[in-house]
Design a protein around this motif. Sequence first.
Motif, PDB file in Angstrom:
ATOM      1  N   UNK A 117      -6.091  15.009 -26.642  1.00  0.00           N
ATOM      2  CA  UNK A 117      -5.432  14.284 -25.560  1.00  0.00           C
ATOM      3  C   UNK A 117      -6.441  13.400 -24.830  1.00  0.00           C
ATOM      4  N   UNK A 118      -5.955  12.309 -24.275  1.00  0.00           N
ATOM      5  CA  UNK A 118      -6.798  11.413 -23.472  1.00  0.00           C
ATOM      6  C   UNK A 118      -6.074  11.138 -22.167  1.00  0.00           C
ATOM      7  N   UNK A 119      -6.719  11.402 -21.049  1.00  0.00           N
ATOM      8  CA  UNK A 119      -6.075  11.230 -19.746  1.00  0.00           C
ATOM      9  C   UNK A 119      -6.409   9.894 -19.084  1.00  0.00           C
ATOM     10  N   UNK A 120      -6.970   8.984 -19.841  1.00  0.00           N
ATOM     11  CA  UNK A 120      -7.376   7.698 -19.288  1.00  0.00           C
ATOM     12  C   UNK A 120      -8.857   7.652 -18.965  1.00  0.00           C
ATOM     13  N   UNK A 121      -9.459   8.828 -18.816  1.00  0.00           N
ATOM     14  CA  UNK A 121     -10.885   8.895 -18.502  1.00  0.00           C
ATOM     15  C   UNK A 121     -11.671   9.706 -19.532  1.00  0.00           C
ATOM     16  N   UNK A 122     -11.047  10.773 -20.032  1.00  0.00           N
ATOM     17  CA  UNK A 122     -11.783  11.613 -20.987  1.00  0.00           C
ATOM     18  C   UNK A 122     -10.833  12.229 -21.999  1.00  0.00           C
ATOM     19  N   UNK A 123     -11.423  12.693 -23.097  1.00  0.00           N
ATOM     20  CA  UNK A 123     -10.680  13.364 -24.162  1.00  0.00           C
ATOM     21  C   UNK A 123     -10.748  14.868 -23.955  1.00  0.00           C
ATOM     22  N   UNK A 124      -9.731  15.570 -24.433  1.00  0.00           N
ATOM     23  CA  UNK A 124      -9.762  17.031 -24.441  1.00  0.00           C
ATOM     24  C   UNK A 124      -9.058  17.533 -25.696  1.00  0.00           C
ATOM     25  N   UNK A 125      -9.510  18.664 -26.194  1.00  0.00           N
ATOM     26  CA  UNK A 125      -8.914  19.271 -27.378  1.00  0.00           C
ATOM     27  C   UNK A 125      -7.727  20.109 -26.927  1.00  0.00           C
ATOM     28  N   UNK A 126      -6.542  19.775 -27.439  1.00  0.00           N
ATOM     29  CA  UNK A 126      -5.321  20.513 -27.129  1.00  0.00           C
ATOM     30  C   UNK A 126      -5.108  21.603 -28.180  1.00  0.00           C
ATOM     31  N   UNK A 127      -5.372  21.280 -29.431  1.00  0.00           N
ATOM     32  CA  UNK A 127      -5.222  22.237 -30.533  1.00  0.00           C
ATOM     33  C   UNK A 127      -6.369  22.061 -31.506  1.00  0.00           C
ATOM     34  N   UNK A 128      -7.055  23.155 -31.797  1.00  0.00           N
ATOM     35  CA  UNK A 128      -8.126  23.140 -32.797  1.00  0.00           C
ATOM     36  C   UNK A 128      -7.528  22.815 -34.166  1.00  0.00           C
ATOM     37  N   UNK A 129      -8.339  22.355 -35.122  1.00  0.00           N
ATOM     38  CA  UNK A 129      -7.825  22.008 -36.453  1.00  0.00           C
ATOM     39  C   UNK A 129      -7.177  23.203 -37.156  1.00  0.00           C
ATOM     40  N   UNK A 130      -5.934  23.029 -37.582  1.00  0.00           N
ATOM     41  CA  UNK A 130      -5.183  24.075 -38.283  1.00  0.00           C
ATOM     42  C   UNK A 130      -4.601  23.533 -39.568  1.00  0.00           C
ATOM     43  N   UNK A 131      -4.350  24.421 -40.510  1.00  0.00           N
ATOM     44  CA  UNK A 131      -3.744  24.016 -41.787  1.00  0.00           C
ATOM     45  C   UNK A 131      -2.560  24.914 -42.174  1.00  0.00           C
ATOM     46  N   UNK A 132      -1.642  25.219 -41.257  1.00  0.00           N
ATOM     47  CA  UNK A 132      -0.525  26.102 -41.617  1.00  0.00           C
ATOM     48  C   UNK A 132       0.380  25.499 -42.686  1.00  0.00           C
ATOM     49  N   UNK A 133       0.412  24.202 -42.786  1.00  0.00           N
ATOM     50  CA  UNK A 133       1.258  23.536 -43.774  1.00  0.00           C
ATOM     51  C   UNK A 133       0.790  23.817 -45.200  1.00  0.00           C
ATOM     52  N   UNK A 134      -0.464  24.190 -45.380  1.00  0.00           N
ATOM     53  CA  UNK A 134      -0.959  24.503 -46.711  1.00  0.00           C
ATOM     54  C   UNK A 134      -0.457  25.865 -47.188  1.00  0.00           C
ATOM     55  N   UNK A 135      -0.274  26.800 -46.294  1.00  0.00           N
ATOM     56  CA  UNK A 135       0.217  28.122 -46.659  1.00  0.00           C
ATOM     57  C   UNK A 135       1.650  28.065 -47.193  1.00  0.00           C
TER      58      UNK A 135
END
Length: 80
Positions: free
Chosen positions: A59-77
Amino acid sequence: ARAASVFAEVLADGRGQHIAIFSHGATLRVLMVHLFPELYIADPKLSPTFENTAVMIVSHDGARFSVVQEPLTPHLAAQG
């Protein structure tokens, strides 16, 4: 450096929009090290890996970025 500059261009073109970026895990890792040096250390032995096709939400709030969700691969399962 190229991944970061391309990301900056995409971000500028898509200001105020949702943006999806698809790339190899290594390229995504380089980008995350650039955006979040405090979270993703440049040393590959100490940093998390990014699987190809991983889904990560940032996410970007106009000033900085933040991680909302770490990298996941549930679609591969689902492909079993």
